[in-house]
Design a protein around this motif. Structure first.
Motif, short mmCIF file in Angstrom:
data_model
loop_
_atom_site.label_atom_id
_atom_site.label_comp_id
_atom_site.label_asym_id
_atom_site.label_seq_id
_atom_site.Cartn_x
_atom_site.Cartn_y
_atom_site.Cartn_z
N ARG A 540 0.81 -0.85 -0.21
CA ARG A 540 0.07 -0.11 -0.41
C ARG A 540 0.61 1.25 -0.10
O ARG A 540 1.80 1.37 0.38
N LEU A 541 0.08 2.70 -0.57
CA LEU A 541 1.13 3.10 -0.56
C LEU A 541 0.59 4.59 -0.07
O LEU A 541 -0.89 4.60 -0.60
N ARG A 542 0.59 5.29 0.93
CA ARG A 542 -0.02 6.51 1.57
C ARG A 542 0.88 7.94 0.52
O ARG A 542 1.96 8.14 1.18
N LEU A 543 -0.29 8.97 0.73
CA LEU A 543 0.15 10.18 -0.07
C LEU A 543 -0.13 10.90 1.10
O LEU A 543 -1.60 11.39 1.10
N ASP A 544 0.69 11.71 1.41
CA ASP A 544 0.16 13.39 2.75
C ASP A 544 0.46 14.67 2.28
O ASP A 544 1.64 14.81 1.76
#
Length: 781
Positions: A540-544
């Motif tokens: 999974r990839l999280r962009l913030d």
């Protein structure tokens, strides 16, 4: 339970000691007594020119005569007269019935059952009013029925039996009021729950009794029996335990495992159960050769070979088989091949305990999904349940997808029960999928305290709702405070943004924190939105994005000159704004990997500040975390390697650097290692940190139900590096690794998990701040 308001005097209540105890039996007796024709006239026929009904107030005379079926002037035998009586009694409307013939006149005398004015349940503590009230049929403003009251008492008794309180008794009582009304009281005597005194196993060789007890939902009664509710006997829970035992063994290669029986015996005093599971383990098998064969014209099995992620020597698991089949079916759908059926054919090799698996691709029946019907979701929107399906109306029917959808619905934890079944639709090639759910509470509010040796006591209040307005969204807020600082945070998560497998998060917060190693307080306000989405089966990839305003505040009467020079420089900058964007990639096999005894978490992230605002830096962090169970799952081994680095062309600020904590290296105070100011001995944090931690957790030989186990650990790491080392304690900013060994006691209690750490620094520096004991406790009231 609230007591009934009794508007009669105490004489009625004292009489109730005799009258109430006999009330139901008296009602039953009166319905069996009636005046009949003298015995000498049984064979005689009668004809009545007049039939009258007496004593009725609510039920009409015509209704009673219709029950009797007696016609004026027509001959009627004694047997038919008795049948008339039985029909009137069977109506359930009358407390007593008499049929009195006298010449040409027949009198039907009735006493109607009273109306129920109030229903109460008294003496119940374990099960609340609402739960018991839903089980009974006796209700206000309806005719009282002794048989219904007895059935209600039996239903309440069964509810207590389901909770293990097999000796609970329920007595229905009536209190007569004026106007032919009664109050009905169900008097509950709960007694003591029948506990499971001992859980034992017969036939287990590979796993100990203690290990298998940890699998079961049922627990032995132990030290905390007055709090733990799962030590009471529940037949339904025993059935669930059989299934989880089977899953536990088969996931570890025991293909022939079965639960032969689960016997529960009463103790001699009949106040406890002894439960014994008789099992047949069989042998553990490994995979050998795995192949794919196609029986579909135009479909090449070689095209699906990459779906095969099984390797020779891997322990057999039905989950692994299911995963391969799911991957093959997904690949077939992507290639436009519908109605593919994948059949695993297993060949067993008894000599070397291995299995050959051949996956055969064939055409299944052409069946389509006609519709998906959802019922029982009073709060949760239909679309929240529907999006757990990877199919829609009109798609080819796939039984495996239906089972997986059912698992995803249950995993939401929005429902206490979720049944998903398929049935034939309007034609043989159509299927209707029925989803029946029962809503469960999804919100919580807690108030309590957090305690640790370094941070002392913090008061905590939190609110969370996992299914906000039935939309599947998560809303949470929490407040942590003590005398001089605290935090207030609000978070929102939409798990399916725009109907996609993308989680939209939004957080906002205020914080005023003063670490134990610093003189200054940092006040911060921030807002941070984020997007999280899958990039692979387990990745999974999280962009913030983050925007915050922060400033450093000194206690009243404290001059900035008392600060270390490097901190004073940051203080002189005043309020600073930071805008940053970042990403975090994670790969996690701990929950959905093929090995139930091991799992790995890989994580890497970077944060880039300086797109706007006053602060510029690049911060990178990485972590590798692994877990493995050995010695027949008796010992859990854990290992962690992690590190981080921050760099800035303008020089890093103290609030952005890395500090030691018990989550980094145990055995030292927060900020107890790393760069320090030579004049004030204040921790300054470092631009880099790296640590390796290994740990073993194991039973201590105490009864499993006490929830106490032990552990040993070894930490090796360092915090180092500053842009400007002027005035720094000599050697404190160097990359010098410390080593700490220690022992832990873990205690899982109903009021929260406790961990006691006892540690000794084996390799340290003279200026380090040791902490040989640490206790962490989290309590909710």
């Amino acid at each position: 339970m609230k007591n009934i308001t009794r508007d009669t005097d105490k004489r009625l209540m004292s009489g109730a000691g005799k009258a109430l105890a006999l009330s139901l039996s008296a009602l039953a007796l009166t319905t069996t007594a009636y005046t009949v024709i003298p015995r000498a006239a049984v064979a005689q026929d009668y004809a009545f020119s007049s039939v009258v009904v007496e004593g009725n107030t609510r039920v009409g005379s015509d209704t009673i005569l219709s029950y009797a079926g007696i016609v004026r002037g027509q001959p009627i035998s004694a047997a038919a007269l008795n049948d008339a009586y039985q029909r009137i009694v069977a109506s359930g409307l009358f407390e007593s019935v008499e049929i009195v013939p006298g010449g040409n006149r027949l009198a039907i005398k009735v006493t109607e059952f009273p109306m129920v004015s109030r229903v109460n349940i008294e003496g119940n503590r374990t099960i609340d009013d609402a739960a018991l009230g839903s089980l009974i049929r006796t209700s206000e403003r309806r005719v009282f029925s002794p048989s219904v009251a007895e059935a209600d008492a039996a239903a309440i008794t069964e509810a207590y039996a389901a909770k293990g309180q097999l000796i609970a008794t329920v007595t229905p009582q009536i209190i007569r009021r004026s106007g032919n009304r009664v109050d009905v009281v169900f008097d509950v005597t709960e007694g003591k729950g029948v506990e499971v005194e001992r859980l034992s196993f017969v036939g287990n060789r590979s796993f100990s009794d203690a290990r298998l007890r940890r699998v079961l939902a049922t627990k032995q009664a132990g030290l905390l029996r007055f709090i733990v509710g799962r030590d009471t006997y529940d037949e339904e829970r025993i059935g669930f335990d059989k299934r989880v035992l089977t899953d536990f063994y088969t996931s570890r290669g025991y293909v022939d495992f079965s639960v032969l029986s689960a016997n529960a015996e009463f103790s001699r005093e009949r106040n406890a159960h002894f439960v014994t599971f008789s099992v047949r383990e069989g042998q553990s098998y490994d995979f050998a050769n795995t192949t794919i064969v196609s029986q579909i014209d135009g479909v090449d099995a070689a095209d699906y070979q990459r779906a095969m992620n099984l390797r020779a020597g891997q322990t057999y698991s039905p989950v692994a088989i299911e995963n391969v089949i799911s991957r093959i079916e997904k690949m077939a759908q992507d290639k436009g091949v519908d109605f593919v059926r994948v059949e695993p054919r297993v060949t067993r090799h008894e000599r070397d305990l291995t299995l050959d698996v051949e996956f055969v691709l064939s055409k299944g029946p052409r069946v389509f999904v006609e519709r998906i019907d959802i019922e029982g979701n009073a709060t949760t929107l239909d679309r929240i349940v529907r999006r757990q399906f990877r199919i829609v109306e009109g798609d080819p029917f796939n039984p495996r997808e239906i089972r997986e959808a059912a698992s995803r619905i249950r995993a939401l934890n929005f429902f206490s029960n979720a049944d998903v079944n398929a049935r034939e639709g309007s034609s043989a090639d159509q299927v209707v999928v029925d989803v029946n759910v029962d809503e469960a509470p999804t919100g919580s509010f807690s108030f309590g305290a957090n305690y640790s040796v370094s941070d002392n006591v913090n008061l905590v209040a939190s609110f969370s709702e996992r299914n906000f307005l039935g939309r599947g969204q998560t809303v949470s807020a929490d407040l942590t405070t003590k005398l001089d600082d605290g935090t207030l945070r609000f978070n929102f998560v939409e798990p399916a943004f725009l109907g996609r497998d993308v989680a939209l998060g939004f957080g906002i917060g205020l914080a005023s924190t003063q670490p134990s190693y610093a003189l200054h307080t940092t006040r911060t306000a921030y807002v941070t939105p984020s997007l999280t989405f899958p990039v692979s089966e387990r990745g999974r990839l999280r962009l913030d994005y983050r925007f915050d305003l922060s400033e450093m505040v000194l206690p009243s009467g404290t001059a900035s000159s008392s600060l270390p020079s490097i901190v004073e420089d940051d203080y002189d900058l005043g309020r600073q704004s930071t805008q940053s964007v970042g990403y975090t990639y994670s790969f996690d096999t701990r929950r959905n990997g093929l090995n139930p005894d091991a799992g790995v978490l890989l994580s890497f992230g970077q944060e880039f500040a300086g797109l706007g605002g006053d602060v510029k830096y690049v911060k990178s962090t990485a972590e590798v975390r692994g877990q493995m169970k050995v010695f027949n799952d008796q010992v859990t081994l854990l290992g962690v390697i992690e590190g981080g680095a921050i760099s800035s062309s303008d020089g890093t600020m103290v609030n952005d650097r890395f500090f030691n904590s018990s989550d980094v290296i145990r055995g030292f105070e927060p900020g107890g290692i790393g760069p320090r100011d030579g004049a004030t001995d204040t921790a300054l944090g470092g631009n880099f940190y790296a640590v390796a931690r290994v740990e073993a957790q194991f039973p201590l030989g105490l009864p499993e139900e006490y929830g106490i186990k032990g552990g040993v650990f070894l930490d090796h790491g360092a915090v180092w590096g500053l842009d400007d080392e002027t005035g720094i304690e000599a050697g404190s900013a160097d990359r010098t690794f410390r080593t700490v060994a220690g022992a832990s006691i873990f205690w899982i209690t109903p009021i929260g998990p406790l961990r006691f750490n006892f540690s000794k620094a084996l390799d340290k520096q003279d200026f380090d701040k040791e902490q040989s004991f640490d206790l962490t406790i989290s309590t909710e009231f």
